[in-house]
Design a protein around this motif. Structure first.
Motif, PDB file in Angstrom:
ATOM      1  N   LEU A 470       0.817  -1.215   0.000  1.00 55.97           N
ATOM      2  CA  LEU A 470       0.000   0.000   0.000  1.00 55.97           C
ATOM      3  C   LEU A 470       0.851   1.265   0.000  1.00 55.97           C
ATOM      4  CD1 LEU A 470      -2.596  -0.918   2.792  1.00 55.97           C
ATOM      5  CD2 LEU A 470      -2.873  -1.212   0.332  1.00 55.97           C
ATOM      6  N   MET A 471       0.281   2.327  -0.522  1.00 53.86           N
ATOM      7  CA  MET A 471       0.802   3.671  -0.336  1.00 53.86           C
ATOM      8  C   MET A 471       0.058   4.284   0.849  1.00 53.86           C
ATOM      9  SD  MET A 471       3.099   4.010  -2.611  1.00 53.86           S
ATOM     10  CE  MET A 471       3.387   5.780  -2.735  1.00 53.86           C
ATOM     11  N   PRO A 472       0.622   5.339   1.485  1.00 54.23           N
ATOM     12  CA  PRO A 472      -0.070   5.946   2.641  1.00 54.23           C
ATOM     13  C   PRO A 472      -1.513   6.329   2.362  1.00 54.23           C
ATOM     14  CG  PRO A 472       2.158   6.788   2.497  1.00 54.23           C
ATOM     15  CD  PRO A 472       1.948   5.953   1.263  1.00 54.23           C
ATOM     16  N   GLU A 473      -1.786   6.839   1.149  1.00 56.11           N
ATOM     17  CA  GLU A 473      -3.159   7.254   0.834  1.00 56.11           C
ATOM     18  C   GLU A 473      -4.114   6.063   0.736  1.00 56.11           C
ATOM     19  OE1 GLU A 473      -0.609   7.622  -2.976  1.00 56.11           O
ATOM     20  OE2 GLU A 473      -0.454   8.082  -0.826  1.00 56.11           O
ATOM     21  N   ASP A 474      -3.554   4.854   0.455  1.00 54.85           N
ATOM     22  CA  ASP A 474      -4.401   3.656   0.397  1.00 54.85           C
ATOM     23  C   ASP A 474      -4.966   3.311   1.768  1.00 54.85           C
ATOM     24  OD1 ASP A 474      -3.832   3.377  -2.319  1.00 54.85           O
ATOM     25  OD2 ASP A 474      -2.047   2.172  -1.920  1.00 54.85           O
ATOM     26  N   LYS A 475      -4.198   3.613   2.821  1.00 56.49           N
ATOM     27  CA  LYS A 475      -4.668   3.337   4.178  1.00 56.49           C
ATOM     28  C   LYS A 475      -5.877   4.198   4.514  1.00 56.49           C
ATOM     29  CE  LYS A 475      -0.042   2.019   5.756  1.00 56.49           C
ATOM     30  NZ  LYS A 475       1.052   2.240   6.721  1.00 56.49           N
ATOM     31  N   LEU A 476      -5.914   5.404   3.971  1.00 55.39           N
ATOM     32  CA  LEU A 476      -7.071   6.286   4.158  1.00 55.39           C
ATOM     33  C   LEU A 476      -8.331   5.633   3.596  1.00 55.39           C
ATOM     34  CD1 LEU A 476      -8.411   9.041   4.769  1.00 55.39           C
ATOM     35  CD2 LEU A 476      -7.591   9.814   2.534  1.00 55.39           C
ATOM     36  N   VAL A 477      -8.209   5.018   2.418  1.00 57.68           N
ATOM     37  CA  VAL A 477      -9.351   4.348   1.786  1.00 57.68           C
ATOM     38  C   VAL A 477      -9.844   3.200   2.659  1.00 57.68           C
ATOM     39  CG1 VAL A 477     -10.108   3.033  -0.227  1.00 57.68           C
ATOM     40  CG2 VAL A 477      -8.586   5.002  -0.519  1.00 57.68           C
ATOM     41  N   ILE A 478      -8.904   2.438   3.231  1.00 56.58           N
ATOM     42  CA  ILE A 478      -9.273   1.298   4.083  1.00 56.58           C
ATOM     43  C   ILE A 478     -10.046   1.772   5.306  1.00 56.58           C
ATOM     44  CG2 ILE A 478      -8.318  -0.490   5.605  1.00 56.58           C
ATOM     45  CD1 ILE A 478      -6.012  -0.742   3.550  1.00 56.58           C
ATOM     46  N   VAL A 479      -9.570   2.859   5.934  1.00 55.47           N
ATOM     47  CA  VAL A 479     -10.259   3.410   7.110  1.00 55.47           C
ATOM     48  C   VAL A 479     -11.678   3.842   6.741  1.00 55.47           C
ATOM     49  CG1 VAL A 479     -10.276   5.286   8.779  1.00 55.47           C
ATOM     50  CG2 VAL A 479      -8.134   4.095   8.284  1.00 55.47           C
ATOM     51  N   LYS A 480     -11.821   4.524   5.605  1.00 57.86           N
ATOM     52  CA  LYS A 480     -13.145   4.981   5.161  1.00 57.86           C
ATOM     53  C   LYS A 480     -14.080   3.812   4.902  1.00 57.86           C
ATOM     54  CE  LYS A 480     -12.042   9.467   3.054  1.00 57.86           C
ATOM     55  NZ  LYS A 480     -12.011  10.243   1.789  1.00 57.86           N
ATOM     56  N   SER A 484     -17.613   3.018   6.734  1.00 57.38           N
ATOM     57  CA  SER A 484     -18.865   2.872   5.978  1.00 57.38           C
ATOM     58  C   SER A 484     -19.590   1.581   6.332  1.00 57.38           C
ATOM     59  CB  SER A 484     -18.577   2.914   4.472  1.00 57.38           C
ATOM     60  OG  SER A 484     -17.860   1.759   4.062  1.00 57.38           O
ATOM     61  N   GLN A 485     -18.820   0.607   6.852  1.00 55.11           N
ATOM     62  CA  GLN A 485     -19.409  -0.664   7.290  1.00 55.11           C
ATOM     63  C   GLN A 485     -19.921  -0.595   8.727  1.00 55.11           C
ATOM     64  OE1 GLN A 485     -16.421  -3.696   6.603  1.00 55.11           O
ATOM     65  NE2 GLN A 485     -16.054  -2.959   4.515  1.00 55.11           N
ATOM     66  N   GLY A 486     -19.793   0.588   9.340  1.00 53.13           N
ATOM     67  CA  GLY A 486     -20.308   0.771  10.701  1.00 53.13           C
ATOM     68  C   GLY A 486     -19.305   0.598  11.808  1.00 53.13           C
ATOM     69  N   TYR A 487     -18.034   0.429  11.478  1.00 58.11           N
ATOM     70  CA  TYR A 487     -17.005   0.255  12.507  1.00 58.11           C
ATOM     71  C   TYR A 487     -16.560   1.613  13.070  1.00 58.11           C
ATOM     72  CZ  TYR A 487     -16.325  -4.653  11.182  1.00 58.11           C
ATOM     73  OH  TYR A 487     -16.501  -6.004  10.949  1.00 58.11           O
ATOM     74  N   THR A 488     -16.225   1.607  14.355  1.00 57.01           N
ATOM     75  CA  THR A 488     -15.515   2.733  14.962  1.00 57.01           C
ATOM     76  C   THR A 488     -14.040   2.358  14.914  1.00 57.01           C
ATOM     77  OG1 THR A 488     -17.362   3.218  16.443  1.00 57.01           O
ATOM     78  CG2 THR A 488     -15.213   4.139  17.031  1.00 57.01           C
ATOM     79  N   VAL A 489     -13.256   3.130  14.157  1.00 57.70           N
ATOM     80  CA  VAL A 489     -11.909   2.696  13.760  1.00 57.70           C
ATOM     81  C   VAL A 489     -10.816   3.415  14.539  1.00 57.70           C
ATOM     82  CG1 VAL A 489     -10.308   2.430  11.823  1.00 57.70           C
ATOM     83  CG2 VAL A 489     -12.782   2.227  11.442  1.00 57.70           C
ATOM     84  N   GLY A 490      -9.879   2.626  15.051  1.00 59.08           N
ATOM     85  CA  GLY A 490      -8.644   3.157  15.621  1.00 59.08           C
ATOM     86  C   GLY A 490      -7.514   2.882  14.654  1.00 59.08           C
ATOM     87  N   MET A 491      -6.698   3.884  14.353  1.00 57.83           N
ATOM     88  CA  MET A 491      -5.592   3.734  13.409  1.00 57.83           C
ATOM     89  C   MET A 491      -4.276   3.912  14.138  1.00 57.83           C
ATOM     90  SD  MET A 491      -4.394   3.419  10.276  1.00 57.83           S
ATOM     91  CE  MET A 491      -2.708   3.580   9.682  1.00 57.83           C
ATOM     92  N   VAL A 492      -3.410   2.896  14.079  1.00 56.20           N
ATOM     93  CA  VAL A 492      -2.089   2.981  14.706  1.00 56.20           C
ATOM     94  C   VAL A 492      -1.083   3.379  13.635  1.00 56.20           C
ATOM     95  CG1 VAL A 492      -0.338   1.782  16.054  1.00 56.20           C
ATOM     96  CG2 VAL A 492      -2.739   1.150  16.303  1.00 56.20           C
ATOM     97  N   GLY A 493      -0.444   4.531  13.809  1.00 52.85           N
ATOM     98  CA  GLY A 493       0.514   5.011  12.820  1.00 52.85           C
ATOM     99  C   GLY A 493       1.626   5.804  13.466  1.00 52.85           C
ATOM    100  N   ASP A 494       2.522   6.324  12.606  1.00 52.38           N
ATOM    101  CA  ASP A 494       3.670   7.065  13.131  1.00 52.38           C
ATOM    102  C   ASP A 494       3.434   8.565  13.170  1.00 52.38           C
ATOM    103  OD1 ASP A 494       3.793   7.803  10.494  1.00 52.38           O
ATOM    104  OD2 ASP A 494       5.605   6.685  10.027  1.00 52.38           O
ATOM    105  N   GLY A 495       2.252   9.027  12.760  1.00 54.67           N
ATOM    106  CA  GLY A 495       1.932  10.441  12.846  1.00 54.67           C
ATOM    107  C   GLY A 495       2.482  11.269  11.712  1.00 54.67           C
ATOM    108  N   VAL A 496       3.229  10.655  10.771  1.00 55.45           N
ATOM    109  CA  VAL A 496       3.797  11.407   9.651  1.00 55.45           C
ATOM    110  C   VAL A 496       3.267  10.836   8.342  1.00 55.45           C
ATOM    111  CG1 VAL A 496       5.912  12.176   8.547  1.00 55.45           C
ATOM    112  CG2 VAL A 496       5.861  11.888  11.021  1.00 55.45           C
ATOM    113  N   ASN A 497       3.798   9.665   7.924  1.00 57.83           N
ATOM    114  CA  ASN A 497       3.351   9.071   6.668  1.00 57.83           C
ATOM    115  C   ASN A 497       1.880   8.674   6.696  1.00 57.83           C
ATOM    116  OD1 ASN A 497       5.926   9.284   5.605  1.00 57.83           O
ATOM    117  ND2 ASN A 497       6.545   7.293   6.399  1.00 57.83           N
ATOM    118  N   ASP A 498       1.393   8.352   7.877  1.00 56.94           N
ATOM    119  CA  ASP A 498       0.014   7.884   7.991  1.00 56.94           C
ATOM    120  C   ASP A 498      -0.955   9.001   8.377  1.00 56.94           C
ATOM    121  OD1 ASP A 498       0.811   5.265   7.434  1.00 56.94           O
ATOM    122  OD2 ASP A 498       1.366   4.928   9.512  1.00 56.94           O
ATOM    123  N   THR A 499      -0.539  10.254   8.231  1.00 60.46           N
ATOM    124  CA  THR A 499      -1.363  11.377   8.667  1.00 60.46           C
ATOM    125  C   THR A 499      -2.766  11.360   8.082  1.00 60.46           C
ATOM    126  OG1 THR A 499       0.570  12.770   9.035  1.00 60.46           O
ATOM    127  CG2 THR A 499      -1.529  13.887   8.754  1.00 60.46           C
TER     128      THR A 499
END
Length: 615
Positions: A470-480, A484-499
């Motif tokens: 994946l590219m960093p922007e692909d992770k954004l799509v996964i979270v969205k 949309s499936q009704g999940y409350t999502v927590g994202m673990v990242g480094d605060g830079v590439n995964d912003t």
């Protein structure tokens, strides 16, 4: 002085009540009501000036009303109990904020700095970035900085919540407010005073404890209308029944003290407990949201794995060579390479106590590996393209399928062995994933690494879903998609590439944030230690806090039941104050350490992690 101010009024009022009982003088009972009720009345007037009908007004009206109907004992009892409850409430609330005061107390005030070769003790504010600070065994680390020379074990509990001292050597980071438990360090100052991780933690916890959860905001809005409603209801009941004492009793019982305090005291306790254990939660709203998280997206490298390749296999393909000989040849050739995998091979050889001498002549081959001249022979380490004879690739395919990077070791164009390296799984990752699953949380791996590597690690850990390459922007799509499936999502990242993904997620989580002030500031939750098990701990603590909030609200609402028991004003106030203290006491249960039971497990995990890195 503060303690006398808190309890002095209560003591004087109580003595006047006892004196009245002893002498039978009503004037002493009136005096007791006046002493205890004076500050309550002042607070009520101050609230009215800003157009707030406060709890203090209800008590003041009830106490004055009792005096007018010659019920002096009820007036004194109501004000005394309210003052007593307030003093006790302030004392217990101070305990819930002790986590913050402990952090503040942890801030060092002096440092030993080396200037012109001489050691000099100075105030911390006198230091400047670049100063070399001397820290001896048993002393507190006064700055954030990098170890220049020395070796020692540093107790980082104030920052990371870890009970086991962290070993520090040249090039490693240390943090202000921690303690050197063994050794001697010279540290180059980087962060001083307000620029240290400790200062940023204190600032964040202060803001977080003052921040309001959605439930708290609703309760405060509700109480604005509720309090005038109680007064109006008491007036109507008094007019209908002509029972003034019943109306005044309703005022006393209707004080929404427990209701108003039920949320903030839980938030303060929950965030304070988390801070002690190395988990920074940005505020009440994020605490409340964290309790609903049922899907977590995690990166692989550095989160589930060490992020540092290690030697895993040495395979002999020619009986004329031993494993040690194959590995020695590979390591010597790799001394001329700057590739990250080269370091893993060299380190693996050194850990087997093999002699690794530098090569004089080598030729890196882009995308394929390296060739080196060793003792008059051409040694190749890399793909089969570096060899003259095509080897049997069965073993390399097996290693690659297991998520490892396999490289041939060739001598004069013929394969004599294989070395394989891999980024190994953190020992604590198993514990963390299991804990998340036990709490009904779906775990999704999102990584830029190769698909086969990601799938192998996911299968080993029991991760529910894998997204690789994946590219960093692909992770954004996964979270969205998860949202949309009704999940409350927590994202673990480094605060830079995964912003982008961190911003989109319901809760953004930074792991190992102690060395990153930016992560402390930007993440909704910052795990100070580089330990994934702190994530399920943080989510569990959030759930416990929200349950406490709901229980406290229920207790506050149940208070109305006493009205139907025909209670007096004094008993009503006693029940009211008891409910407030019960609410606080329940919230203070959140302050109990819950990581202590895990300390032995954590120590063993750390030991296994160290052994894994060393092997």
């Amino acid at each position: 002085m503060t303690r006398w101010k808190n309890w002095g009024v209560v003591i004087v009022s109580g003595l006047l009540i006892i004196a009245s009982w002893t002498t039978g003088w009503d004037t002493l009972m009136i005096a007791a009501a006046a002493v205890a009720g004076y500050q309550i009345a002042i607070s009520a007037i101050q609230a009215l000036r800003v157009k707030i009908v406060s709890i203090d007004l209800l008590v003041t009206v009830a106490a004055i009303g009792a005096l007018f109907i010659n019920n002096y004992w009820e007036s004194a009892a109501v004000t005394f109990l309210f003052a007593f409850g307030g003093a006790l409430e302030r004392a217990t609330l101070n305990k819930t904020r002790k986590a913050l005061s402990d952090l503040v107390d942890a801030a060092p005030e002096t440092a030993t700095v080396l200037r012109d070769g001489e050691a000099e003790t100075v105030e911390v504010w006198e230091l400047v970035p670049g100063d070399i600070v001397l820290i001896k065994n048993g002393e507190q680390v006064p700055v954030d900085g990098t170890v220049v020379t020395g070796h020692g074990g540093v107790d980082e509990a104030t920052i990371t919540g870890e009970s086991v001292p962290a070993e520090k050597a040249e090039g490693e980071e240390v943090f202000a407010g921690t303690w050197l438990r063994s050794g001697l360090l010279r540290v180059k100052a980087v962060g001083i005073g307000s620029d240290t991780a400790l200062a940023k933690i204190i600032h964040r916890v202060e803001d977080a404890q003052d921040d309001k959860a959605k439930t708290q905001t609703f309760m405060e809005k509700f109480s604005r209308y509720y309090t005038p409603g109680v007064m109006l209801t008491a007036l109507v009941i008094g007019l209908i029944t002509s029972n003034v004492e019943l109306a005044l009793t309703l005022l006393v019982i209707g004080c929404p003290g427990a209701m108003v305090i039920s949320i903030p005291v839980s938030i303060v306790a929950g965030i304070g407990r988390a801070a002690r254990d190395g988990v920074l939660i940005k505020g009440g709203e994020y605490l409340e949201t964290s309790a609903r998280v049922n899907a977590v997206v995690v990166d692989k490298t550095g989160t589930l794995t060490y992020g540092r390749p290690v030697l895993t296999d040495v395979v002999v393909l020619d009986d004329a060579y031993s494993e040690d000989q194959v590995l020695t040849l590979a390591a010597r050739a790799e001394t001329a390479s700057e590739h990250p995998l080269a370091e893993a091979i060299i380190r693996g050889a050194e850990q087997r106590k093999l002699t690794v001498e530098m090569v004089d002549k080598a030729e890196p081959v882009t995308g394929k590996g390296i060739r080196a001249n060793i003792d008059g022979r051409t040694i190749a380490v890399g793909t089969a393209d570096l060899l003259d004879q095509s080897p049997d690739n069965t073993r390399t395919l097996e290693l690659n399928a297991a998520g490892k990077t396999a490289m041939y070791v060739g001598v004069d164009g013929r394969a004599v062995g294989i070395v394989a390296v891999a980024d190994t799984i953190r020992d604590t990752a198993y514990q963390a994933i299991k804990a998340l699953h036990d709490n009904g949380v779906k775990v999704i791996m999102a990584t830029g690494d190769a698909k086969r590597v990601a799938e192998n690690i996911a299968a080993e850990l029991g991760i529910d879903e894998v997204h690789a390459e994946l590219m960093p922007e692909d992770k954004l799509v996964i979270v969205k998609e998860l949202q949309s499936q009704g999940y409350t999502v927590g994202m673990v990242g480094d605060g830079v590439n995964d912003t982008p993904a961190l911003a989109q997620a319901d809760i953004g989580i930074a792991m190992g944030a102690a060395g990153s002030p930016a992560a402390i500031e930007t993440a909704d939750i910052a795990l100070m230690a580089d330990r994934l098990p702190r994530l399920p701990y943080a989510l569990n603590l959030a759930k416990r806090t929200v349950k406490t909030m709901r229980l406290n609200i229920a207790i506050a609402l149940l208070l109305f039941g006493v009205l139907f028991g025909g209670v007096t004003m004094a008993i009503g106030m006693l029940v009211h104050e008891a409910s407030v203290l019960l609410v606080i006491a329940i919230a203070m249960l959140l302050l109990r350490p819950t990581l202590k039971d895990e300390q032995e497990t954590q120590a063993m995990s750390q030991k296994r992690e160290a052994e894994a890195l060393a092997s």
